[in-house]
Design an enzyme around this catalytic site. Structure first.
Site, PDB file in Angstrom:
ATOM      1  N   TRP A 164       0.825  -1.228   0.168  1.00  0.00           N
ATOM      2  CA  TRP A 164      -0.101   0.094  -0.029  1.00  0.00           C
ATOM      3  C   TRP A 164       0.690   1.282  -0.027  1.00  0.00           C
ATOM      4  CZ3 TRP A 164       1.835   2.565   4.353  1.00  0.00           C
ATOM      5  CH2 TRP A 164       2.151   1.736   5.227  1.00  0.00           C
ATOM      6  N   ARG A 173       6.278  -0.977 -11.559  1.00  0.00           N
ATOM      7  CA  ARG A 173       7.757  -1.446 -11.593  1.00  0.00           C
ATOM      8  C   ARG A 173       7.729  -2.834 -11.979  1.00  0.00           C
ATOM      9  NH1 ARG A 173      11.131  -0.004  -6.208  1.00  0.00           N
ATOM     10  NH2 ARG A 173      10.387  -2.086  -5.492  1.00  0.00           N
ATOM     11  N   LYS A 188      -2.356  -8.251  -7.846  1.00  0.00           N
ATOM     12  CA  LYS A 188      -3.334  -8.030  -6.564  1.00  0.00           C
ATOM     13  C   LYS A 188      -2.701  -6.804  -5.833  1.00  0.00           C
ATOM     14  CE  LYS A 188      -3.091  -9.118  -2.387  1.00  0.00           C
ATOM     15  NZ  LYS A 188      -3.649  -7.917  -1.992  1.00  0.00           N
ATOM     16  N   SER A 243       6.094  -7.158   2.973  1.00  0.00           N
ATOM     17  CA  SER A 243       6.827  -7.378   4.223  1.00  0.00           C
ATOM     18  C   SER A 243       7.660  -8.646   4.111  1.00  0.00           C
ATOM     19  CB  SER A 243       5.934  -7.609   5.412  1.00  0.00           C
ATOM     20  OG  SER A 243       5.253  -8.291   5.230  1.00  0.00           O
ATOM     21  N   GLU A 264      10.656  -8.267  -3.110  1.00  0.00           N
ATOM     22  CA  GLU A 264      11.145  -7.100  -2.477  1.00  0.00           C
ATOM     23  C   GLU A 264      10.667  -6.610  -1.513  1.00  0.00           C
ATOM     24  OE1 GLU A 264      13.205  -4.745  -4.109  1.00  0.00           O
ATOM     25  OE2 GLU A 264      13.225  -5.588  -6.213  1.00  0.00           O
ATOM     26  N   CYS A 298      10.032   1.262   2.571  1.00  0.00           N
ATOM     27  CA  CYS A 298      11.097   0.420   2.658  1.00  0.00           C
ATOM     28  C   CYS A 298      12.386   0.954   2.832  1.00  0.00           C
ATOM     29  CB  CYS A 298      10.911  -0.851   1.711  1.00  0.00           C
ATOM     30  SG  CYS A 298      11.050  -0.123   0.179  1.00  0.00           S
ATOM     31  N   GLU A 395      11.298  -2.650  11.490  1.00  0.00           N
ATOM     32  CA  GLU A 395      10.890  -1.587  10.598  1.00  0.00           C
ATOM     33  C   GLU A 395       9.941  -0.613  11.353  1.00  0.00           C
ATOM     34  OE1 GLU A 395       9.399  -3.525   7.063  1.00  0.00           O
ATOM     35  OE2 GLU A 395      10.531  -1.891   6.017  1.00  0.00           O
TER      36      GLU A 395
HETATM   37  P1  NAP Z   1       2.668  -6.985   3.394  1.00  0.00           P
HETATM   38  O1  NAP Z   1       1.521  -7.172   4.664  1.00  0.00           O
HETATM   39  O2  NAP Z   1       3.310  -8.070   3.135  1.00  0.00           O
HETATM   40  O3  NAP Z   1       1.531  -6.869   2.043  1.00  0.00           O
HETATM   41  C1  NAP Z   1       1.907  -6.514   0.783  1.00  0.00           C
HETATM   42  C2  NAP Z   1       1.151  -7.300  -0.148  1.00  0.00           C
HETATM   43  O4  NAP Z   1       0.932  -8.671   0.319  1.00  0.00           O
HETATM   44  C3  NAP Z   1      -0.270  -6.797   0.132  1.00  0.00           C
HETATM   45  O5  NAP Z   1      -0.971  -6.678  -1.201  1.00  0.00           O
HETATM   46  C4  NAP Z   1      -0.967  -7.760   1.060  1.00  0.00           C
HETATM   47  O6  NAP Z   1      -2.450  -7.879   0.625  1.00  0.00           O
HETATM   48  C5  NAP Z   1      -0.442  -9.131   0.344  1.00  0.00           C
HETATM   49  N1  NAP Z   1      -0.532 -10.281   0.970  1.00  0.00           N
HETATM   50  C6  NAP Z   1      -0.715 -10.233   2.496  1.00  0.00           C
HETATM   51  N2  NAP Z   1      -0.677 -11.525   3.115  1.00  0.00           N
HETATM   52  C7  NAP Z   1      -0.726 -12.261   1.815  1.00  0.00           C
HETATM   53  C8  NAP Z   1      -0.775 -13.655   1.514  1.00  0.00           C
HETATM   54  N3  NAP Z   1      -0.778 -14.482   2.595  1.00  0.00           N
HETATM   55  N4  NAP Z   1      -0.873 -14.333   0.434  1.00  0.00           N
HETATM   56  C9  NAP Z   1      -0.719 -13.482  -0.721  1.00  0.00           C
HETATM   57  N5  NAP Z   1      -0.443 -11.846  -0.450  1.00  0.00           N
HETATM   58  C10 NAP Z   1      -0.620 -11.616   0.768  1.00  0.00           C
HETATM   59  O7  NAP Z   1       3.282  -5.805   3.705  1.00  0.00           O
HETATM   60  P2  NAP Z   1       2.569  -4.036   3.343  1.00  0.00           P
HETATM   61  O8  NAP Z   1       2.248  -3.922   5.047  1.00  0.00           O
HETATM   62  O9  NAP Z   1       1.462  -3.964   2.638  1.00  0.00           O
HETATM   63  O10 NAP Z   1       3.889  -3.211   3.221  1.00  0.00           O
HETATM   64  C11 NAP Z   1       4.812  -2.593   3.834  1.00  0.00           C
HETATM   65  C12 NAP Z   1       6.088  -3.785   3.692  1.00  0.00           C
HETATM   66  O11 NAP Z   1       6.426  -3.563   2.414  1.00  0.00           O
HETATM   67  C13 NAP Z   1       7.206  -3.138   4.384  1.00  0.00           C
HETATM   68  O12 NAP Z   1       8.049  -4.375   5.133  1.00  0.00           O
HETATM   69  C14 NAP Z   1       8.142  -2.589   3.482  1.00  0.00           C
HETATM   70  O13 NAP Z   1       9.263  -2.495   3.678  1.00  0.00           O
HETATM   71  C15 NAP Z   1       7.811  -3.523   2.182  1.00  0.00           C
HETATM   72  N6  NAP Z   1       8.223  -2.941   0.981  1.00  0.00           N
HETATM   73  C16 NAP Z   1       9.225  -3.209   0.320  1.00  0.00           C
HETATM   74  C17 NAP Z   1       9.545  -2.544  -0.833  1.00  0.00           C
HETATM   75  C18 NAP Z   1      11.011  -2.967  -1.609  1.00  0.00           C
HETATM   76  O14 NAP Z   1      11.014  -2.567  -2.727  1.00  0.00           O
HETATM   77  N7  NAP Z   1      11.670  -3.685  -1.035  1.00  0.00           N
HETATM   78  C19 NAP Z   1       8.839  -1.525  -1.294  1.00  0.00           C
HETATM   79  C20 NAP Z   1       7.621  -1.098  -0.607  1.00  0.00           C
HETATM   80  C21 NAP Z   1       7.535  -1.927   0.631  1.00  0.00           C
HETATM   81  P3  NAP Z   1      -3.534  -7.010   1.773  1.00  0.00           P
HETATM   82  O15 NAP Z   1      -2.553  -5.792   2.105  1.00  0.00           O
HETATM   83  O16 NAP Z   1      -4.473  -6.803   0.755  1.00  0.00           O
HETATM   84  O17 NAP Z   1      -3.773  -7.832   2.701  1.00  0.00           O
END
Ligand code: NAP
Length: 491
Positions: A164, A173, A188, A243, A264, A298, A395
């Site tokens: 998000w 990207r 998704k 994450s 990522e 991130c 984080e």
């Molecule tokens: P997240 O909870 O891991 O969610 C990321 C995506 O995965 C969302 O679309 C989420 O859907 C989906 N998801 C969650 N559980 C899933 C499952 N069991 N199966 C399939 N998809 C699933 O992360 P976030 O809170 O949205 O984002 C923050 C994290 O992203 C931080 O750790 C940040 O460091 C990381 N990030 C990394 C980068 C990079 O380039 N390295 C860039 C940006 C962010 P829902 O949200 O709809 O549940």
């Protein structure tokens, strides 16, 4: 350029927003009629109601991508490049609506949303240029008795999952290189911020992306919908941004059918200020590295280390700068710090700060959530954060800057590397030799040397250790969506 936003303008953009799923070139509701609510994090109020995909909708999307794959792979690269360029141009034409919608659903200040629209569009231009440069090789076998032809082919239907915090850019990207390489996809977006991605899907449709080539599935049950698709092996590629915890789970699922994966994941960036750094420049760099996206990045500087001889000057100036950053609704003029994306995220930030303070950290600025509606947390500077504080390892994802001192180069490098993450680190010094030496020794996929923002579509973005696998952007980003095939020819 930003505009003054009225309530009527907000309502107009939300009313025009797409709220249906995009599957096989059709806009449609979820098969079971389910919906989910999207909120404005600056008020907590419902912004829109969006179709909430079930497992059946997920399968529809994946089968559509599977059906479209062969024809799309055969589309001439120049045609794929033209589609990407049209999408790039349309994003610029619609930037006012895209930026406002993003700010409303995610909270970031409007100027930053404009920045993201620009950054996101740039991936389409970059990969439009890459689409026509997919190379190969012709080689004589060492024994001279054969020739090798090495070709690049699209990996096939791809599952793309995005977070998000950058609702558009994390999508372009992935979609950019997938389209350039000739791959169809099911994307998704995060449940918290689907509107930006649905708006992008309209642009892709208008730009000429054929039916089934890009499918958008919004769902409140990500695990239930995506797991069977990943485990099916119909998609040959999984590209995930999010994450580390979820990334590890998805890697396990992808191992069932040995999918190609790009991950990522999370970060725990260190920001190091040496005694010979330009302190004012370092403060500006820290503001960029820490406060971009209100700290919800991130790449955010999570651990700031300043040399013991400059820590007082650096911390005072950093706190002064952060105190001058107005907090408020991202649509309001002059706002520099928006809300956290939801109550959970704000509470997590508060929990980490409270834990640090209980362990002995000193609050230089802020240190608490802002009162009133919405999910705001005040810009915060903490000093003397003890080693056992959770925020050194987790984080923060909020506008909180913990500052700590060091005395030697070896000591600070050991501290920088004392984390399972390895996305990015920042180093400030006026000694180029030292800068390069430290940049080589820190364990991360990226280093900002006297630079607080490293993201650039033309550079390879990505991490090592538990921050991920693969790179996005740059001249290798397209390889994530290409397979290498070698054809041996007997002579
Ligand atoms: P997240 O909870 O891991 O969610 C990321 C995506 O995965 C969302 O679309 C989420 O859907 C989906 N998801 C969650 N559980 C899933 C499952 N069991 N199966 C399939 N998809 C699933 O992360 P976030 O809170 O949205 O984002 C923050 C994290 O992203 C931080 O750790 C940040 O460091 C990381 N990030 C990394 C980068 C990079 O380039 N390295 C860039 C940006 C962010 P829902 O949200 O709809 O549940």
């Amino acid at each position: 350029m930003t505009e003054t936003i009225t309530a009527a303008r907000e309502s107009e953009v939300v009313a025009a927003a797409e709220t249906r799923l995009y599957i096989d070139g059709q806009w449609r509701d979820a098969r079971n009629g389910r919906t989910l609510e999207v909120h404005d994090p600056s008020t907590g109020k419902v912004l829109a109601t969006v179709a909430d995909a079930s497992v059946e909708d997920g399968w529809d999307a994946l089968y559509a991508a599977q059906r479209a794959q062969q024809d799309f792979a055969a589309m001439p690269p120049r045609q794929r490049a033209d589609i990407l360029m049209r999408a790039f141009e349309l994003m610029h034409q619609r930037k006012d609506d895209l930026a406002l919608l993003m700010t409303l659903e995610m909270g970031k200040p409007l100027a930053e949303s404009y920045g993201e629209v620009n950054y996101a569009a740039e991936f389409f231009r970059h990969f439009a240029e890459e689409a026509t440069r997919i190379g190969g090789n012709y080689q004589t076998a060492p024994a001279g008795n054969a020739r090798f032809v090495v070709a690049k082919q699209p990996v096939g239907p791809s599952i793309l999952i995005t977070p998000w915090n950058f609702p558009l850019a994390m999508g372009t990207r992935k979609i950019g290189p997938a389209l350039a390489a000739g791959c169809t996809s099911v994307l998704k977006p995060a449940e918290l911020t689907p509107l930006s991605m649905l708006a992008l899907a309209r642009i892709l449709e208008e730009a000429g992306v054929p039916a089934g080539v890009v499918n958008i599935v919004v769902t409140s049950t990500a695990g239930d919908v995506m797991e069977p698709l990943i485990r099916s092996g119909i998609a040959r590629k999984l590209s995930f941004t999010g994450s580390t915890a979820v990334g590890k789970k998805l890697l396990e699922q992808a191992s069932d059918k040995v999918l190609r994966t790009s991950m990522e994941l999370g970060g725990n960036a260190a920001f190091v200020v040496f005694e010979d750094a330009d302190i004012d420049q370092a403060v500006e760099g820290a503001i960029a590295a820490k406060m971009r996206n209100s700290g919800e990045a991130c790449t955010a500087a999570n651990r700031i280390f300043a040399h013991e001889s400059v820590i007082d000057e650096f911390s005072t100036k950093l706190a002064e700068r952060m105190a001058q950053m107005p907090v408020g609704r991202g649509v309001d003029e002059g706002v520099k710090v928006g809300p956290m994306v939801d109550a959970k995220q704000r509470d997590k930030v508060a929990e980490l700060v409270d834990d640090a303070v209980k362990s002995g950290a000193r609050v230089v600025l802020g240190g608490e959530p802002a009162a009133g509606e919405g999910f705001f947390y005040r810009p915060t500077v903490l000093s003397q954060v003890p080693e056992q504080a959770r925020m050194w390892q987790e984080e923060i994802f909020g506008p909180v800057a913990p500052v700590s001192s060091f005395s030697t180069e070896d000591e600070v490098i050991a501290k920088v590397n004392d984390t399972p993450y390895g996305l990015v680190n920042y180093v400030y010094t006026n000694d180029l030799t030292r800068g390069l030496r430290v940049a080589e020794r820190v364990e991360s996929g990226m280093v900002g040397l006297n630079q607080g923002v490293v993201s650039n579509p033309a550079a390879p973005f990505g991490g090592i250790k538990e921050s991920g696998l693969g790179r996005e952007g740059g001249d290798t980003g397209i390889d994530e969506f290409l397979e290498t095939k070698y054809i041996g020819i007997q002579m």
